[in-house]
Write a protein that holds these residues in place. Sequence first.
Motif, PDB file in Angstrom:
ATOM      1  N   ASN A   2      59.649  11.121 -32.254  1.00 55.16           N
ATOM      2  CA  ASN A   2      59.472  10.866 -33.689  1.00 55.16           C
ATOM      3  C   ASN A   2      60.545   9.919 -34.214  1.00 55.16           C
ATOM      4  O   ASN A   2      61.598   9.722 -33.610  1.00 55.16           O
ATOM      5  CB  ASN A   2      59.362  12.178 -34.481  1.00 55.16           C
ATOM      6  CG  ASN A   2      60.699  12.852 -34.657  1.00 55.16           C
ATOM      7  OD1 ASN A   2      61.685  12.201 -35.000  1.00 55.16           O
ATOM      8  ND2 ASN A   2      60.731  14.145 -34.415  1.00 55.16           N
ATOM      9  N   GLY A  42      65.899  30.823 -31.465  1.00 53.79           N
ATOM     10  CA  GLY A  42      65.312  29.505 -31.654  1.00 53.79           C
ATOM     11  C   GLY A  42      66.244  28.454 -31.089  1.00 53.79           C
ATOM     12  O   GLY A  42      66.652  28.539 -29.947  1.00 53.79           O
ATOM     13  N   ALA A  43      66.609  27.485 -31.894  1.00 50.41           N
ATOM     14  CA  ALA A  43      67.518  26.442 -31.420  1.00 50.41           C
ATOM     15  C   ALA A  43      68.259  25.867 -32.603  1.00 50.41           C
ATOM     16  O   ALA A  43      67.741  25.824 -33.709  1.00 50.41           O
ATOM     17  CB  ALA A  43      66.741  25.344 -30.713  1.00 50.41           C
ATOM     18  N   TRP A  62      70.895  19.709 -28.910  1.00 52.82           N
ATOM     19  CA  TRP A  62      70.083  20.894 -29.227  1.00 52.82           C
ATOM     20  C   TRP A  62      70.553  22.066 -28.401  1.00 52.82           C
ATOM     21  O   TRP A  62      70.532  22.033 -27.175  1.00 52.82           O
ATOM     22  CB  TRP A  62      68.598  20.623 -28.947  1.00 52.82           C
ATOM     23  CG  TRP A  62      67.942  19.831 -30.029  1.00 52.82           C
ATOM     24  CD1 TRP A  62      67.763  18.491 -30.075  1.00 52.82           C
ATOM     25  CD2 TRP A  62      67.375  20.348 -31.245  1.00 52.82           C
ATOM     26  NE1 TRP A  62      67.128  18.131 -31.240  1.00 52.82           N
ATOM     27  CE2 TRP A  62      66.877  19.256 -31.974  1.00 52.82           C
ATOM     28  CE3 TRP A  62      67.253  21.634 -31.793  1.00 52.82           C
ATOM     29  CZ2 TRP A  62      66.257  19.391 -33.215  1.00 52.82           C
ATOM     30  CZ3 TRP A  62      66.640  21.777 -33.018  1.00 52.82           C
ATOM     31  CH2 TRP A  62      66.150  20.658 -33.724  1.00 52.82           C
ATOM     32  N   PHE A  70      62.309  33.442 -25.685  1.00 56.59           N
ATOM     33  CA  PHE A  70      62.241  32.183 -26.411  1.00 56.59           C
ATOM     34  C   PHE A  70      61.861  31.015 -25.517  1.00 56.59           C
ATOM     35  O   PHE A  70      61.831  29.875 -25.962  1.00 56.59           O
ATOM     36  CB  PHE A  70      63.579  31.907 -27.112  1.00 56.59           C
ATOM     37  CG  PHE A  70      63.964  32.982 -28.081  1.00 56.59           C
ATOM     38  CD1 PHE A  70      63.341  33.072 -29.315  1.00 56.59           C
ATOM     39  CD2 PHE A  70      64.924  33.915 -27.760  1.00 56.59           C
ATOM     40  CE1 PHE A  70      63.677  34.073 -30.209  1.00 56.59           C
ATOM     41  CE2 PHE A  70      65.260  34.922 -28.648  1.00 56.59           C
ATOM     42  CZ  PHE A  70      64.635  34.998 -29.866  1.00 56.59           C
ATOM     43  N   ASP A  71      61.578  31.326 -24.251  1.00 58.51           N
ATOM     44  CA  ASP A  71      61.271  30.270 -23.288  1.00 58.51           C
ATOM     45  C   ASP A  71      60.140  29.362 -23.749  1.00 58.51           C
ATOM     46  O   ASP A  71      60.289  28.152 -23.827  1.00 58.51           O
ATOM     47  CB  ASP A  71      60.897  30.894 -21.940  1.00 58.51           C
ATOM     48  CG  ASP A  71      62.038  30.788 -20.972  1.00 58.51           C
ATOM     49  OD1 ASP A  71      63.160  30.543 -21.448  1.00 58.51           O
ATOM     50  OD2 ASP A  71      61.812  30.937 -19.772  1.00 58.51           O
ATOM     51  N   SER A  72      59.012  29.998 -24.077  1.00 55.38           N
ATOM     52  CA  SER A  72      57.844  29.183 -24.414  1.00 55.38           C
ATOM     53  C   SER A  72      58.087  28.434 -25.708  1.00 55.38           C
ATOM     54  O   SER A  72      57.639  27.308 -25.890  1.00 55.38           O
ATOM     55  CB  SER A  72      56.613  30.071 -24.536  1.00 55.38           C
ATOM     56  OG  SER A  72      56.784  30.966 -25.612  1.00 55.38           O
ATOM     57  N   LEU A  73      58.814  29.076 -26.614  1.00 54.09           N
ATOM     58  CA  LEU A  73      59.069  28.429 -27.896  1.00 54.09           C
ATOM     59  C   LEU A  73      60.032  27.263 -27.754  1.00 54.09           C
ATOM     60  O   LEU A  73      59.919  26.259 -28.448  1.00 54.09           O
ATOM     61  CB  LEU A  73      59.644  29.446 -28.891  1.00 54.09           C
ATOM     62  CG  LEU A  73      58.704  30.585 -29.282  1.00 54.09           C
ATOM     63  CD1 LEU A  73      59.466  31.632 -30.080  1.00 54.09           C
ATOM     64  CD2 LEU A  73      57.529  30.070 -30.085  1.00 54.09           C
ATOM     65  N   PHE A  76      59.350  23.149 -26.302  1.00 56.37           N
ATOM     66  CA  PHE A  76      59.112  21.894 -27.026  1.00 56.37           C
ATOM     67  C   PHE A  76      60.394  21.228 -27.499  1.00 56.37           C
ATOM     68  O   PHE A  76      60.388  20.067 -27.873  1.00 56.37           O
ATOM     69  CB  PHE A  76      58.074  22.050 -28.143  1.00 56.37           C
ATOM     70  CG  PHE A  76      58.530  22.818 -29.346  1.00 56.37           C
ATOM     71  CD1 PHE A  76      58.045  24.091 -29.565  1.00 56.37           C
ATOM     72  CD2 PHE A  76      59.393  22.243 -30.280  1.00 56.37           C
ATOM     73  CE1 PHE A  76      58.441  24.804 -30.678  1.00 56.37           C
ATOM     74  CE2 PHE A  76      59.783  22.955 -31.390  1.00 56.37           C
ATOM     75  CZ  PHE A  76      59.309  24.237 -31.595  1.00 56.37           C
ATOM     76  N   TYR A  77      61.483  21.977 -27.467  1.00 53.58           N
ATOM     77  CA  TYR A  77      62.761  21.323 -27.772  1.00 53.58           C
ATOM     78  C   TYR A  77      63.150  20.372 -26.646  1.00 53.58           C
ATOM     79  O   TYR A  77      63.927  19.453 -26.837  1.00 53.58           O
ATOM     80  CB  TYR A  77      63.861  22.360 -27.966  1.00 53.58           C
ATOM     81  CG  TYR A  77      63.692  23.202 -29.197  1.00 53.58           C
ATOM     82  CD1 TYR A  77      63.894  22.646 -30.469  1.00 53.58           C
ATOM     83  CD2 TYR A  77      63.324  24.528 -29.118  1.00 53.58           C
ATOM     84  CE1 TYR A  77      63.733  23.398 -31.607  1.00 53.58           C
ATOM     85  CE2 TYR A  77      63.156  25.296 -30.252  1.00 53.58           C
ATOM     86  CZ  TYR A  77      63.358  24.729 -31.491  1.00 53.58           C
ATOM     87  OH  TYR A  77      63.193  25.479 -32.611  1.00 53.58           O
TER      88      TYR A  77
END
Lengths: 205, 546
Positions: A2, A42-43, A62, A70-73, A76-77
């Motif tokens: 982005n 989260g992050a 990050w 929180f692995d799957s979440l 995307f980081y």
Amino acid sequence: MNEEEEKYDLKIILLGSSKVGKTTLVNRLTQGTFENPEQTTGATFSKKKYQGELQEYTFSIWDTAGEERFDSLSSFYCRNSGCELILYDITDRNSFTNLDRFFDKLQYTNEDSFVILIGTKLDLIEETSKLRKVTLEEGKKKANDKNSYFFEISSKTGHNIQELWETVGDLFEKNSQKNEIKHRQDNNHFQINSFTNNQKKKNCC
Amino acid sequence: MSRLQKRVNEFKQILDSNSIDIDSLKKLTFYGGVPDSSGYRSIIWKLLFSYLPLEKNLWIETLQQKRQVFEEFKKDLGVIQFNSVKEKDDLKRQLEQEIDSSKANLEKLQGQEKTEFELEIKDKELRLIIIKDVERTRQTMSFFHIEEDSPTIIPKRNNNPQISNNPKINKTQEKQTLNQIPSLISRERAKQLIQRFTKKNSNKNKNKNQNQNQNDKNKEILNISTIDNEKKEKVNQVINEISSKKARKIRKGYQKEISHPRSQTLKPVKSSKMKQLNLNPRQNSERNILVKEIQTSIKKNTQKEQKIEKQKNKKVKNKNKKNKNKEKPIGRVIRYENPVAKAKDYRENRLVDLCNILYIYARLNNGIRYVQGMNSIAAPFLFLFGNDFENNNYEFAEADAFFCFTNLMGEINHHFCESVDDTEVGILALVEVVDNILKIEDSELWQHLNSLQILPQFYSMNWISLLCSQLFQMPDVIRIWDSLFADENRFEFLFYFCAALPISIRDLLLPSDYFQAITLLQNFPQDKTADELIFLAFNIFQKFQK
């Protein structure tokens, strides 16, 4: 990538089991302090400047949560990250044996990203070497197997922190030089490459 | 009559009736929260989570039963036990070692034996992660601190409502607690021992204790379980001189002037904390004796700690420089400062209590077990009930907090369940809900964040899943939770509250860039009070209700 993220020259992401010292390392890098933070969910995001040979760069950092939940979440980081710092605690064998979980995440990162394996809490060893659960050789071997760079650090004393940061910067500069050359080459085969790139992107999303 | 007094009276009216009108209570609590000075909060929270029944005459019985049940859970499942920082670190190291060696042996085993072994490793890993997380929960709060080193073994505080202070029984109890140190013995052996001791205990206690119970109750209120029996006697002597009624008066009267090093202040404890203990000369002699005794007993113990505190203060000071807003003194905490109980708290081990709440919850709820962040949710319950002097319930804070926490988790466990992440109740869907409210309520701000490509996951996921418990200081969290818990459609208001948070700092967010905005959202400014934020959220909430 982005637009806002593009403002940062490099996206660094920290991975590793719970309580190995990810947030502590970030605090050491960005603020030069050492404290025991609450666990991350989260992050969290922070940034740090790097003075290169010719110009100044800004890297975004990050810091992710270590727990499996929180692995799957947090996957995307990892997107678009150019540098992964994978941490383990040299006094905690488990954090070392679990490392593959984080190396698996590299599939989400940039193709040309580089990985640094980091053993943390070196200061605890200085008092009594009894506490060491992962030897220097094991760490080096693991890094070698995974084709990554290796450091043992202490966020408490600041040992090897500066060296680590220099390495990140150096590798980034080398990478971007390579990319420039590649970019020039790419331009010659503009049509073919842009086509395949687009296809890749579609597949990703 | 002041407005506050009026409000307290409204609560009193509801709570005084024999059958509690929960709907009116919810309404009253939802708008404006429970007044801190009323002391009703812990009762109200217990009512809101159906821990206390609405029929008042059942309260005593219910509490006794449930507290008993909790003790039995602890006996059956084993507990995490340590009395000092040193013991905690030793336990951690021991667990780590055992996990390592067990894993190494695992390959040699097969079949049934192997699965049992694996379960054991899992259990040890669970204990380890809970200890690691609990020790970094609310570190600046003295409430959760334990002593650095303990020279003698502290008898476990008398948790069981059925067991009196009978010294004989205390001995068996102590043995029992010692034997419950999980990793020293095999689980089967532990079970045998526990069974033996529980049988003994229950037989002995049934007859002996019932009569004593009432007498001991008064003592227990003020009883200070010290490391050192001498000190205990001294303090007890003083306490006995004063009737419990008088003592209570004193406590109430002097809450504001006495600041204990372990007291819950939001400011970091100053190195001159002993000075703070020096009291107003105008106080009467009884008070003098009482406080002096406590002072001396504390002094001895604090000497070691002072050094550590100083080091800590340095760190905290550094932290303060960074987050000036984060550490602000909040007047209402003063209510919790209570010389007698604080001296007790000083020896109480709330860190272990928090560990055991989480551990037993994890063992009983295998689907979810323990997820990071649960510690932040359990902590306010323990804090509130542990400071519940008005009803003399602080002895049983662990059990009370456990049941309220369990009931709360029953309603929000989907926040922690990875398998439902992609469904409509999963955390990501909830983040979307908040984002939509923000989009409708403040489209300019939403657009700005959107144009910066700051995903709502970056900030609101944490707020929602942990009910904002990591976002604010403890008193503010508790105030916010009043309204969240009293919500008629529980946790709908949470979404509006989370949407109100970015709106409350819109003036800061609108001119900021990616880094500034994300930093603001992830390190939320603390300059607005909980009431201001809730008021803002109400306005949005009411708009959407129409």
